[in-house]
Design an enzyme around this catalytic site. Structure first.
Site, PDB file in Angstrom:
ATOM      1  N   SER A  23      -1.710  -4.479   6.712  1.00  0.00           N
ATOM      2  CA  SER A  23      -1.305  -5.823   6.174  1.00  0.00           C
ATOM      3  C   SER A  23       0.047  -6.035   5.998  1.00  0.00           C
ATOM      4  O   SER A  23       0.783  -6.994   6.194  1.00  0.00           O
ATOM      5  CB  SER A  23      -2.029  -6.378   4.989  1.00  0.00           C
ATOM      6  OG  SER A  23      -3.584  -6.430   5.486  1.00  0.00           O
ATOM      7  N   PHE A  24       0.735  -4.704   5.600  1.00  0.00           N
ATOM      8  CA  PHE A  24       2.102  -4.491   5.472  1.00  0.00           C
ATOM      9  C   PHE A  24       3.205  -4.837   6.546  1.00  0.00           C
ATOM     10  O   PHE A  24       4.108  -5.699   6.446  1.00  0.00           O
ATOM     11  CB  PHE A  24       2.657  -3.188   4.875  1.00  0.00           C
ATOM     12  CG  PHE A  24       4.165  -3.125   4.282  1.00  0.00           C
ATOM     13  CD1 PHE A  24       4.177  -3.502   2.981  1.00  0.00           C
ATOM     14  CD2 PHE A  24       4.742  -2.605   5.316  1.00  0.00           C
ATOM     15  CE1 PHE A  24       5.728  -3.397   2.680  1.00  0.00           C
ATOM     16  CE2 PHE A  24       6.129  -2.459   4.515  1.00  0.00           C
ATOM     17  CZ  PHE A  24       6.678  -2.705   3.496  1.00  0.00           C
ATOM     18  N   GLU A  25       2.341  -4.748   7.579  1.00  0.00           N
ATOM     19  CA  GLU A  25       3.125  -5.206   8.943  1.00  0.00           C
ATOM     20  C   GLU A  25       2.871  -6.571   9.554  1.00  0.00           C
ATOM     21  O   GLU A  25       3.695  -7.009  10.509  1.00  0.00           O
ATOM     22  CB  GLU A  25       2.697  -4.128  10.040  1.00  0.00           C
ATOM     23  CG  GLU A  25       3.163  -2.817   9.938  1.00  0.00           C
ATOM     24  CD  GLU A  25       2.534  -1.954   8.912  1.00  0.00           C
ATOM     25  OE1 GLU A  25       1.433  -1.955   8.775  1.00  0.00           O
ATOM     26  OE2 GLU A  25       3.297  -1.270   8.162  1.00  0.00           O
ATOM     27  N   THR A  58      -5.008   3.216  -6.391  1.00  0.00           N
ATOM     28  CA  THR A  58      -3.535   3.662  -6.344  1.00  0.00           C
ATOM     29  C   THR A  58      -2.974   2.316  -6.383  1.00  0.00           C
ATOM     30  O   THR A  58      -3.412   1.332  -6.213  1.00  0.00           O
ATOM     31  CB  THR A  58      -3.365   4.333  -5.103  1.00  0.00           C
ATOM     32  OG1 THR A  58      -3.386   3.092  -3.999  1.00  0.00           O
ATOM     33  CG2 THR A  58      -4.033   5.409  -4.640  1.00  0.00           C
ATOM     34  N   HIS A  74      -1.077   1.190  -4.457  1.00  0.00           N
ATOM     35  CA  HIS A  74      -0.784   0.479  -3.290  1.00  0.00           C
ATOM     36  C   HIS A  74      -1.556  -1.012  -3.030  1.00  0.00           C
ATOM     37  O   HIS A  74      -0.745  -1.651  -2.606  1.00  0.00           O
ATOM     38  CB  HIS A  74      -1.554   1.316  -2.222  1.00  0.00           C
ATOM     39  CG  HIS A  74      -0.622   2.365  -1.214  1.00  0.00           C
ATOM     40  ND1 HIS A  74      -0.732   3.588  -1.571  1.00  0.00           N
ATOM     41  CD2 HIS A  74       0.122   2.313  -0.345  1.00  0.00           C
ATOM     42  CE1 HIS A  74       0.179   4.262  -0.976  1.00  0.00           C
ATOM     43  NE2 HIS A  74       0.695   3.451  -0.129  1.00  0.00           N
ATOM     44  N   ARG A  98     -16.497 -13.085   2.716  1.00  0.00           N
ATOM     45  CA  ARG A  98     -15.439 -13.901   3.035  1.00  0.00           C
ATOM     46  C   ARG A  98     -15.247 -13.953   4.433  1.00  0.00           C
ATOM     47  O   ARG A  98     -14.344 -14.590   4.825  1.00  0.00           O
ATOM     48  CB  ARG A  98     -14.303 -13.714   2.185  1.00  0.00           C
ATOM     49  CG  ARG A  98     -14.540 -14.029   0.721  1.00  0.00           C
ATOM     50  CD  ARG A  98     -13.110 -13.739  -0.146  1.00  0.00           C
ATOM     51  NE  ARG A  98     -13.565 -13.691  -1.563  1.00  0.00           N
ATOM     52  CZ  ARG A  98     -12.872 -13.329  -2.580  1.00  0.00           C
ATOM     53  NH1 ARG A  98     -11.899 -12.883  -2.290  1.00  0.00           N
ATOM     54  NH2 ARG A  98     -13.202 -13.214  -3.835  1.00  0.00           N
TER      55      ARG A  98
HETATM   56  C1  DLZ Z   1      -1.567   1.915   2.925  1.00  0.00           C
HETATM   57  C2  DLZ Z   1      -2.577   1.089   2.730  1.00  0.00           C
HETATM   58  C3  DLZ Z   1      -3.699   0.856   1.841  1.00  0.00           C
HETATM   59  C4  DLZ Z   1      -3.820   1.858   0.820  1.00  0.00           C
HETATM   60  N1  DLZ Z   1      -4.626  -0.102   1.909  1.00  0.00           N
HETATM   61  C5  DLZ Z   1      -4.607  -1.033   3.160  1.00  0.00           C
HETATM   62  C6  DLZ Z   1      -5.513  -2.036   2.857  1.00  0.00           C
HETATM   63  O1  DLZ Z   1      -6.528  -2.139   2.201  1.00  0.00           O
HETATM   64  N2  DLZ Z   1      -5.375  -3.139   3.901  1.00  0.00           N
HETATM   65  C7  DLZ Z   1      -4.397  -3.044   4.678  1.00  0.00           C
HETATM   66  O2  DLZ Z   1      -4.318  -3.829   5.687  1.00  0.00           O
HETATM   67  N3  DLZ Z   1      -3.456  -2.077   4.835  1.00  0.00           N
HETATM   68  C8  DLZ Z   1      -3.682  -1.054   3.784  1.00  0.00           C
HETATM   69  N4  DLZ Z   1      -2.572   0.019   3.928  1.00  0.00           N
HETATM   70  C9  DLZ Z   1      -1.577   0.109   5.039  1.00  0.00           C
HETATM   71  C10 DLZ Z   1      -0.136  -0.769   5.035  1.00  0.00           C
HETATM   72  O3  DLZ Z   1      -0.515  -2.188   5.111  1.00  0.00           O
HETATM   73  C11 DLZ Z   1       0.587  -0.047   5.856  1.00  0.00           C
HETATM   74  O4  DLZ Z   1       0.204  -0.160   7.328  1.00  0.00           O
HETATM   75  C12 DLZ Z   1       1.167   1.074   5.716  1.00  0.00           C
HETATM   76  O5  DLZ Z   1       1.640   1.243   4.296  1.00  0.00           O
HETATM   77  C13 DLZ Z   1       2.298   1.624   6.679  1.00  0.00           C
HETATM   78  O6  DLZ Z   1       3.433   0.931   6.799  1.00  0.00           O
END
Ligand code: DLZ
Length: 158
Positions: free
Chosen positions: A56-58, A86, A88, A127
């Protein structure tokens, strides 16, 4: 739409091009979100293209590039973040949420917010628009983005 208080929206978006950007963590939930989004797009007559990203970060960066391409009237971001042990969860959730909001405001292209932030997987499955789910957030985000795009069409024709 499916949550408490959500509107019933029937839209004609025939031929509207939309981009679906979908993360890849939690595959069963993601399968439901993507299927719901595609179903909603189809019901409204919109044409959806799907791109997958790792997490999701991307989502914001790829949503931004889709919006800037000029090829799509709406973008929909789909992802699932499950609270873990964590920090995160907080970092990824707020980066993705803030980033997606910024994409819409910076590009003037509506971004549907189909990012689930949940305490556990059961909540996310509920959901995800699956057979036993109570809500269908992929469809909901898609309808919201398309609805906003249609309003923008009207406003720009004034
Ligand atoms: C690192 C991470 C974690 C811990 N959990 C999720 C999650 O529950 N859902 C999700 O979409 N992505 C998660 N990520 C990955 C980050 O979104 C990202 O892909 C990484 O940190 C690499 O940039």
């Amino acid at each position: 739409m499916s949550g408490l208080g959500s509107p019933i929206i029937e839209l004609d978006a025939s031929g509207m091009q939309i981009a679906l950007i979908a993360a890849s963590w939690h595959d069963q939930v993601m399968d439901g979100l993507i299927a719901g989004a595609l179903r909603a797009a189809d019901q409204m007559g919109a044409v959806a293209q799907v791109w997958r990203v790792p997490g999701s970060f991307e989502l914001p960066l790829i949503a931004q590039q889709a919006a800037l391409s000029g090829k799509f009237e709406a973008v929909v971001a789909l992802g699932v973040i499950i609270r873990g042990g964590t920090p995160h969860f907080e970092y990824v959730s707020s980066a993705a949420t803030d980033g997606l909001n910024r994409v819409a405001l910076d590009t003037n292209v509506p971004v549907g917010f189909g990012l689930l932030t949940c305490d556990d997987e059961a909540q996310a499955l509920d959901r995800a628009g699956l057979t036993d789910s109570r809500e269908d957030k992929g469809a909901e985000a898609t309808m919201a983005a398309v609805s906003a795009a249609l309003v923008l069409r009207d406003l720009r024709s004034l």
